[in-house]
Design a protein around this motif. Sequence first.
Motif: not given
Ligand code: MG
Length: 302
Positions: A34-35, A66, A97, A130, A132, A159
């Motif tokens: 992800e991020d 993730r 999220k 998660q 967020e 986030d």
């Molecule tokens: Mg995050």
Amino acid sequence: MRSRRSVLAVPGSNPRFLEKAQTLPVDEVFLDLEDSVAPLAKEAARANIVTALREGDWSGKTRVVRVNDLTTQWTYRDVIEIVEGAGAFLDCLMLPKVQDPTEVVWLDTLLTQIEKTMGYEVGRIGIEAQIENARGLVNADAIAGSSRRLETLVFGPADFMASINMRTLVVGEQPPGYVEGDAYHYILMRLLMAARMHDLQVIDGPYLQIKDVEGFRRVAQRAAALGFDGKWVLHPSQVDAANEVFSPAQEDYDHAELILEAYEYYTTVEKRGAVMLGDEMIDEASRKMALVVAAKGRAAGL
Ligand code: MG
Ligand code: GLV
């Protein structure tokens, strides 16, 4: 219950970090799609992660990947490629999220289909959700009860702070101007209640100031004191602090074992329900508190 005192974030796009992660004494690693992975690097990261899971030595660690969140175009391929490619070498998927229980149900269903297709044991791969943003937090009770695969809720402070417009850029620290108390207290407690209502673990997210180990320790301590099970670590410098902060102190562990021993003796041999242990009155509720500390201490090898 798996130990998750230290949960190491590892960008799936970086083979060097995927190697290094195997050598660190963390309870869990999550290999990220992800991020921490740029959009153009996502596909290569999937392949790196499959190879790292299959060929790496992750012994002693919970192995998590993730995937991207459900508003993106990547999630379904993330799940299919990782689980078909390395499902037998994987303990959980982390879904970021999460805003609504249907998202977890989607992942649960997809996992079941892949497990059946591949001939894996159905239901073995767990889910970490998660939380967020505000919608996720308000729906946290329903999210926590949405799948038998769920093992933990995970707070995503970066986030989350962005989503509620909290006026700070330093994740985990108090927003300047807020002097009344702890700006995170409600959020952490809310997550803790939702998780415990469904017997899940609950994990605190990252502390980005990786050189400030004292700051990490202070923020980790806040979550540990409330009852959180662990925290993310982003750098080797944070690992020992996380393992220490989320283990009971030796003195507390010894005391908990003493309470359990004394209580066992008095209730069974002397048939008394509330007894004195030194200057302290102990009863069935004290036994329960002692059980929590003793279980964490034993898991930490105290
Ligand atoms: Mg995050
Ligand atoms: C982690 O994902 C965070 O947003 O803090």
